[in-house]
Design a protein around this motif. Sequence first.
Motif, PDB file in Angstrom:
ATOM      1  N   ASN A 172       0.844  -1.177   0.000  1.00 46.47           N
ATOM      2  CA  ASN A 172       0.000   0.000   0.000  1.00 46.47           C
ATOM      3  C   ASN A 172       0.883   1.231   0.000  1.00 46.47           C
ATOM      4  O   ASN A 172       2.095   1.146   0.235  1.00 46.47           O
ATOM      5  CB  ASN A 172      -0.955   0.016   1.201  1.00 46.47           C
ATOM      6  CG  ASN A 172      -0.242   0.184   2.535  1.00 46.47           C
ATOM      7  OD1 ASN A 172       0.373   1.228   2.790  1.00 46.47           O
ATOM      8  ND2 ASN A 172      -0.321  -0.819   3.394  1.00 46.47           N
ATOM      9  N   ASN A 217      -3.813  -2.913  -5.213  1.00 45.62           N
ATOM     10  CA  ASN A 217      -4.789  -3.348  -6.214  1.00 45.62           C
ATOM     11  C   ASN A 217      -5.830  -2.264  -6.517  1.00 45.62           C
ATOM     12  O   ASN A 217      -6.796  -2.511  -7.237  1.00 45.62           O
ATOM     13  CB  ASN A 217      -5.498  -4.629  -5.759  1.00 45.62           C
ATOM     14  CG  ASN A 217      -6.257  -4.429  -4.463  1.00 45.62           C
ATOM     15  OD1 ASN A 217      -6.156  -3.387  -3.827  1.00 45.62           O
ATOM     16  ND2 ASN A 217      -7.024  -5.438  -4.070  1.00 45.62           N
ATOM     17  N   GLU A 218      -5.617  -1.075  -5.975  1.00 52.51           N
ATOM     18  CA  GLU A 218      -6.501   0.049  -6.254  1.00 52.51           C
ATOM     19  C   GLU A 218      -5.804   1.036  -7.181  1.00 52.51           C
ATOM     20  O   GLU A 218      -4.583   1.199  -7.118  1.00 52.51           O
ATOM     21  CB  GLU A 218      -6.908   0.760  -4.952  1.00 52.51           C
ATOM     22  CG  GLU A 218      -7.704  -0.135  -4.004  1.00 52.51           C
ATOM     23  CD  GLU A 218      -7.981   0.554  -2.673  1.00 52.51           C
ATOM     24  OE1 GLU A 218      -7.025   1.057  -2.042  1.00 52.51           O
ATOM     25  OE2 GLU A 218      -9.159   0.573  -2.267  1.00 52.51           O
ATOM     26  N   ARG A 219      -6.569   1.712  -8.012  1.00 46.11           N
ATOM     27  CA  ARG A 219      -5.969   2.667  -8.946  1.00 46.11           C
ATOM     28  C   ARG A 219      -6.280   4.103  -8.558  1.00 46.11           C
ATOM     29  O   ARG A 219      -5.531   5.025  -8.902  1.00 46.11           O
ATOM     30  CB  ARG A 219      -6.491   2.394 -10.358  1.00 46.11           C
ATOM     31  CG  ARG A 219      -5.958   1.111 -10.933  1.00 46.11           C
ATOM     32  CD  ARG A 219      -4.442   1.154 -11.096  1.00 46.11           C
ATOM     33  NE  ARG A 219      -3.893  -0.166 -11.363  1.00 46.11           N
ATOM     34  CZ  ARG A 219      -3.302  -0.912 -10.433  1.00 46.11           C
ATOM     35  NH1 ARG A 219      -3.193  -0.473  -9.187  1.00 46.11           N
ATOM     36  NH2 ARG A 219      -2.818  -2.093 -10.752  1.00 46.11           N
ATOM     37  N   GLU A 220      -7.394   4.288  -7.851  1.00 45.26           N
ATOM     38  CA  GLU A 220      -7.787   5.645  -7.492  1.00 45.26           C
ATOM     39  C   GLU A 220      -8.609   5.589  -6.216  1.00 45.26           C
ATOM     40  O   GLU A 220      -9.357   4.639  -5.994  1.00 45.26           O
ATOM     41  CB  GLU A 220      -8.622   6.259  -8.620  1.00 45.26           C
ATOM     42  CG  GLU A 220      -8.911   7.731  -8.484  1.00 45.26           C
ATOM     43  CD  GLU A 220      -9.547   8.304  -9.742  1.00 45.26           C
ATOM     44  OE1 GLU A 220      -8.943   8.134 -10.828  1.00 45.26           O
ATOM     45  OE2 GLU A 220     -10.614   8.922  -9.637  1.00 45.26           O
ATOM     46  N   LYS A 221      -8.444   6.640  -5.400  1.00 36.52           N
ATOM     47  CA  LYS A 221      -9.205   6.708  -4.172  1.00 36.52           C
ATOM     48  C   LYS A 221      -9.508   8.169  -3.860  1.00 36.52           C
ATOM     49  O   LYS A 221      -8.682   9.046  -4.105  1.00 36.52           O
ATOM     50  CB  LYS A 221      -8.428   6.077  -3.024  1.00 36.52           C
ATOM     51  CG  LYS A 221      -9.279   5.591  -1.888  1.00 36.52           C
ATOM     52  CD  LYS A 221      -8.498   4.610  -1.030  1.00 36.52           C
ATOM     53  CE  LYS A 221      -9.381   4.083   0.077  1.00 36.52           C
ATOM     54  NZ  LYS A 221      -8.659   3.123   0.933  1.00 36.52           N
ATOM     55  N   ILE A 236      -3.877   3.921  -0.054  1.00 37.75           N
ATOM     56  CA  ILE A 236      -4.329   3.259  -1.273  1.00 37.75           C
ATOM     57  C   ILE A 236      -3.569   1.943  -1.403  1.00 37.75           C
ATOM     58  O   ILE A 236      -2.346   1.887  -1.227  1.00 37.75           O
ATOM     59  CB  ILE A 236      -4.139   4.173  -2.515  1.00 37.75           C
ATOM     60  CG1 ILE A 236      -4.760   3.512  -3.750  1.00 37.75           C
ATOM     61  CG2 ILE A 236      -2.682   4.560  -2.738  1.00 37.75           C
ATOM     62  CD1 ILE A 236      -4.926   4.475  -4.926  1.00 37.75           C
ATOM     63  N   ARG A 237      -4.310   0.881  -1.633  1.00 33.58           N
ATOM     64  CA  ARG A 237      -3.688  -0.444  -1.703  1.00 33.58           C
ATOM     65  C   ARG A 237      -3.191  -0.711  -3.120  1.00 33.58           C
ATOM     66  O   ARG A 237      -3.623  -0.085  -4.080  1.00 33.58           O
ATOM     67  CB  ARG A 237      -4.685  -1.518  -1.264  1.00 33.58           C
ATOM     68  CG  ARG A 237      -5.150  -1.292   0.156  1.00 33.58           C
ATOM     69  CD  ARG A 237      -5.808  -2.486   0.791  1.00 33.58           C
ATOM     70  NE  ARG A 237      -6.277  -2.145   2.134  1.00 33.58           N
ATOM     71  CZ  ARG A 237      -5.512  -2.091   3.196  1.00 33.58           C
ATOM     72  NH1 ARG A 237      -4.221  -2.356   3.111  1.00 33.58           N
ATOM     73  NH2 ARG A 237      -6.014  -1.782   4.375  1.00 33.58           N
TER      74      ARG A 237
END
Lengths: 113, 111
Positions: B31, B52-56, B49-50
């Motif tokens: 992360n 496997n995430e692209r946007e938060k 933001i992890r």
Amino acid sequence: KAGVTQTPRYLIKTRGQQVTLSCSPISGHRSVSWYQQTPGQGLQFLFEYFSETQRNKGNFPGRFSGRQFSNSRSEMNVSTLELGDSALYLCASSLGLQGETQYFGPGTRLLVL
Amino acid sequence: SQQGEEDPQALSIQEGENATMNCSYKTSINNLQWYRQNSGRGLVHLILIRSNEREKHSGRLRVTLDTSKKSSSLLITASRAADTASYFCAEPFSGNTPLVFGKGTRLSVIA
């Protein structure tokens, strides 16, 4: 919940003296980490304690030491202070999973003369 | 070194404008986190933001993560004078430290 508290907030010492800084984590947090922040080096990791055991240690000389008590409160000690030890010392607590969010205290500003 | 690098080192904008800060890191991460520090005070966690995430999103904050480029960006929209602070990215460095911080971006928002 009360946040992370650090005492004292400000400290002036002279070269050769020693100092002890204290940190009380958020209730329920078992991990306490210490960081040194200076304008030149930025934020540098000192050490981390989890359940009274030092789990990680940064690249600092042996003059820097710490401990954690059974109530998760932590202290760090710097012996034989040098001018370069002048810095903001930050304590952060977390539940204990490495890499998770850290909750920081306001810091102790140490000035070594 | 594992340490992330923020870019730019300093940024000065007018109130109401958007501010974008970038962070590059060197190895694989689980992360990436962004923190804010007001002058001489402790750090405040903004967003995590992890990998496997692209946007938060969180309020006026938007964080993106591009693991192929090993970079992340923090966007603050409609900035306010109270956003004046230093912003740091941090990532866990497995095996040694809980978090490794970059040198930070110093943001000044002028009213």
